[in-house]
Every structure is written in C-alpha cells, then in structure tokens.
Design an enzyme around this catalytic site. Structure first.
Site, PDB file in Angstrom:
ATOM      1  N   ASP A 261       2.555   6.474  -5.038  1.00 46.42           N
ATOM      2  CA  ASP A 261       2.260   7.911  -4.948  1.00 46.42           C
ATOM      3  C   ASP A 261       1.665   8.402  -6.276  1.00 46.42           C
ATOM      4  O   ASP A 261       1.337   9.584  -6.416  1.00 46.42           O
ATOM      5  CB  ASP A 261       3.482   8.729  -4.505  1.00 46.42           C
ATOM      6  N   SER A 262       1.471   7.476  -7.226  1.00 48.34           N
ATOM      7  CA  SER A 262       0.646   7.773  -8.398  1.00 48.34           C
ATOM      8  C   SER A 262      -0.773   8.121  -7.958  1.00 48.34           C
ATOM      9  O   SER A 262      -1.565   8.623  -8.761  1.00 48.34           O
ATOM     10  CB  SER A 262       0.631   6.583  -9.367  1.00 48.34           C
TER      11      SER A 262
ATOM     12  N   ASP B  49       4.538   3.568  -1.099  1.00 48.32           N
ATOM     13  CA  ASP B  49       5.505   4.521  -1.639  1.00 48.32           C
ATOM     14  C   ASP B  49       5.791   5.623  -0.625  1.00 48.32           C
ATOM     15  O   ASP B  49       4.856   6.196  -0.050  1.00 48.32           O
ATOM     16  CB  ASP B  49       4.889   5.210  -2.867  1.00 48.32           C
TER      17      ASP B  49
ATOM     18  N   LYS C 154       8.600   1.769  -0.536  1.00 50.40           N
ATOM     19  CA  LYS C 154       9.364   1.937  -1.777  1.00 50.40           C
ATOM     20  C   LYS C 154       9.948   3.337  -1.819  1.00 50.40           C
ATOM     21  O   LYS C 154       9.251   4.315  -1.536  1.00 50.40           O
ATOM     22  CB  LYS C 154       8.496   1.685  -3.015  1.00 50.40           C
TER      23      LYS C 154
ATOM     24  N   GLU D 171      12.464   6.002  -4.264  1.00 50.53           N
ATOM     25  CA  GLU D 171      12.992   6.217  -5.616  1.00 50.53           C
ATOM     26  C   GLU D 171      14.445   6.687  -5.573  1.00 50.53           C
ATOM     27  O   GLU D 171      14.811   7.516  -4.747  1.00 50.53           O
ATOM     28  CB  GLU D 171      12.170   7.302  -6.334  1.00 50.53           C
TER      29      GLU D 171
ATOM     30  N   GLU E 104      11.432   1.421 -14.305  1.00 55.88           N
ATOM     31  CA  GLU E 104      10.367   2.123 -15.035  1.00 55.88           C
ATOM     32  C   GLU E 104      10.945   2.784 -16.281  1.00 55.88           C
ATOM     33  O   GLU E 104      11.944   3.521 -16.195  1.00 55.88           O
ATOM     34  CB  GLU E 104       9.709   3.163 -14.120  1.00 55.88           C
TER      35      GLU E 104
HETATM   36  O1  KIV Z   1       3.486   5.333  -7.846  1.00 59.81           O
HETATM   37  C1  KIV Z   1       3.382   4.297  -8.519  1.00 59.81           C
HETATM   38  O2  KIV Z   1       2.282   3.838  -8.863  1.00 59.81           O
HETATM   39  C2  KIV Z   1       4.614   3.618  -8.915  1.00 59.81           C
HETATM   40  C3  KIV Z   1       4.508   2.546  -9.950  1.00 59.81           C
HETATM   41  C4  KIV Z   1       4.267   3.140 -11.266  1.00 59.81           C
HETATM   42  C5  KIV Z   1       5.702   1.666  -9.948  1.00 59.81           C
HETATM   43  O3  KIV Z   1       5.654   3.943  -8.435  1.00 59.81           O
END
Ligand code: KIV
Length: 277
Positions: A56-57, A95, A125, A127, A195
């Site tokens: 989600d970056s 994510d 993924k 968090e 992280e």
């Molecule tokens: O969103 C993302 O790119 C991430 C990585 C930095 C692990 O969660």
C-alpha cells in the site's frame, strides 16, 4: 500481453509461499520487492525476486499521498491484478489497506477473499498484532489464505506512532515486539515483515520464530529483505532513510531522457526520417 507460460503452451506454475518456512530454515535469504503495475512486475519477476509485494506504499509512490491511509481496497485490487498480469508466474502478495481488515473478522474475510479472487495473488499482508487482529489473522489463514504479518513501524499506524520511527528500543518495548511476533506465528502467518527495528532485536525475533522474518530497516539478520521498488531504483530521490541502498539512479536517468526528448523536439531533430512512415 503474452505470458511466458502461454508462449511455452503450458499452464502457469506459480511460485508460492508454502515452502518459505523451510527455505528460511535452510538459511536461504528471501528477496521481496514491491511493484504496483504490470511493466515493473514483469521486470522484477525476470530479475528473480522470490515474491512481489503489492504494497500500500502505492499510496505514497504512485498516488503521491503522505501516508498509506487513503489507499482503498479497490485500488489495491487494481494494482494487484495489474501485477499478476505482468508477472503471471510470480509469487504475489497484496497489502490489505487501512480499514479493510480491522473492523471485524467477517469483513476481513470478505475483503481478503476479494483480493484473492480478483487479483490472483497467493497471499495478503496485514499490519499489527492486537489480540482482535491475531484472531482475524487466524480466521483468514483457516479459510486457506496465506497471511504475511507486519510489525515494528506499521505505516497504517503512523499517527499513533508519531512518524516513521524505529520501534522496539528499550527492554520492555523489545519484549513486547518479540511477544507480538510470537502471537503472529501462533496465529498462522507464513512470514513477518519487520520494519524499522534495531538489528539486534530483529536477530532475536528471527531466532525465536520458525517462520521467516523479512526486514526493511531491520538489519542483516532477518531471513529475507524487502525494499520499495521506487526507492531501490532511485526514483524517490528525496526519500533518504538510513536503511536504504539505491541500486540505480533512475531519477537522473528519467530527467535526462525527458530533457533530451524535449531538446530534440524543439530542435526539430525528432522525429526524423528513420522514425517516420
Ligand atoms: O507497503 C509496502 O510497500 C510495505 C513494505 C514497505 C514492507 O509494506
């Protein structure tokens, strides 16, 4: 787009996360790189990454948001499906965005299910490690969806954490993070992203878990490493965290290429006869 499998007349044999525990235990270092679109996904897969994380970056590097909080489920599905089309044989992890899995276990199951159905990813993924969340992770794993955990600095909690700060400093905070990692393993995750965690603590957590840790700003002792592709390529040239090593300077390459194109157009030297019909 013709896929490698289609060119070779076979059904795609997708890399999976099923053997990550064994690979980590064998000391194999796992390589994870983010991607958000088909073109970069193909290149990342060609370069041999073990998995592509549709992070989600995307909210930061693609959409220009300051945080990942505005990213929606539909946007993650859009990016996940694009990555899958670009890298049909790759292991793709998507994510789950803010508020798509925290409200209730039932909603998390539906949303994780949508991601799996609509993107063709192999895993999601999530968090954090709050008790309610580890129950949810257990429920998602139970319906057959592999889950990667994410601890330390968790960007969706950026406001609560006071910014992108190293987590787990000091004895109590370190013990809390180790407990959280154990809870995630008990809940059934196949790997845990760490992280912004001190290297010594990441080493301790890595030793304590049987599933692999994947570090970003967590030192060299994790069983794998992940970087945001745009950072690795040097496209985000104003982003300078201590942990980042840039493997290219594409920001300069892009500026030079576009400037040269502009110069050629203004000079009337492009297109020339060889580039005309
Ligand atoms: O969103 C993302 O790119 C991430 C990585 C930095 C692990 O969660």
């Amino acid at each position: 787009m013709t896929t490698p499998a289609a060119r070779e007349g076979r059904t795609p044999r997708r890399a999976s996360v099923a053997d990550w525990r064994e690979r980590g235990a064998r000391g194999e270092r796992l390589v994870v790189v983010t991607a958000y679109d088909a073109t970069f996904a193909r290149l990342v897969a060609d370069a041999g990454a073990d998995a592509i994380l549709v992070g989600d970056s995307a909210g930061n590097v693609i959409a220009g948001h300051e945080t990942t909080l505005p990213v929606t489920l539909d946007q993650m599905i859009y990016h996940g499906a694009a990555v899958r089309r670009g890298a049909p044989d790759a292991c793709v992890i998507v994510d789950m965005p803010f508020l798509s899995y925290q409200v209730s276990t039932e909603q998390a199951l539906r949303h994780c299910g949508r991601v799996m159905q609509e993107t063709g990813a192999q895993a999601v993924k999530l968090e954090g490690s709050a008790p309610g969340l580890t129950r949810t992770i257990g429920a998602v794993v139970e319906i057959g969806v592999p889950v990667m955990g994410h601890l330390g600095f968790t960007p969706q909690s950026v406001h609560a954490l006071g910014g992108p700060r190293v987590q787990g400093r000091g004895v109590e905070a370190a013990d809390r993070l180790l407990d959280a990692a154990r809870r995630l393993e008990d809940a059934g995750v196949f790997a845990v992203v760490l992280e912004l965690v001190p290297a010594a603590l990441a080493a301790r957590i890595t030793e304590a878990l049987t599933v692999p840790t994947i570090g970003i700003g967590a030192g060299p002792h994790c069983r794998g490493q992940v970087l945001v592709l745009y950072d690795l390529l040097g496209l985000t040239d104003t982003f300078t965290p201590k942990y980042l090593r840039r493997y290219a300077d594409l920001a300069a390459t892009v500026r030079t290429a576009v400037r040269t194109f502009g110069d050629d157009v203004r000079a009337g030297s492009y297109p020339d006869a060889t580039h005309s019909f």
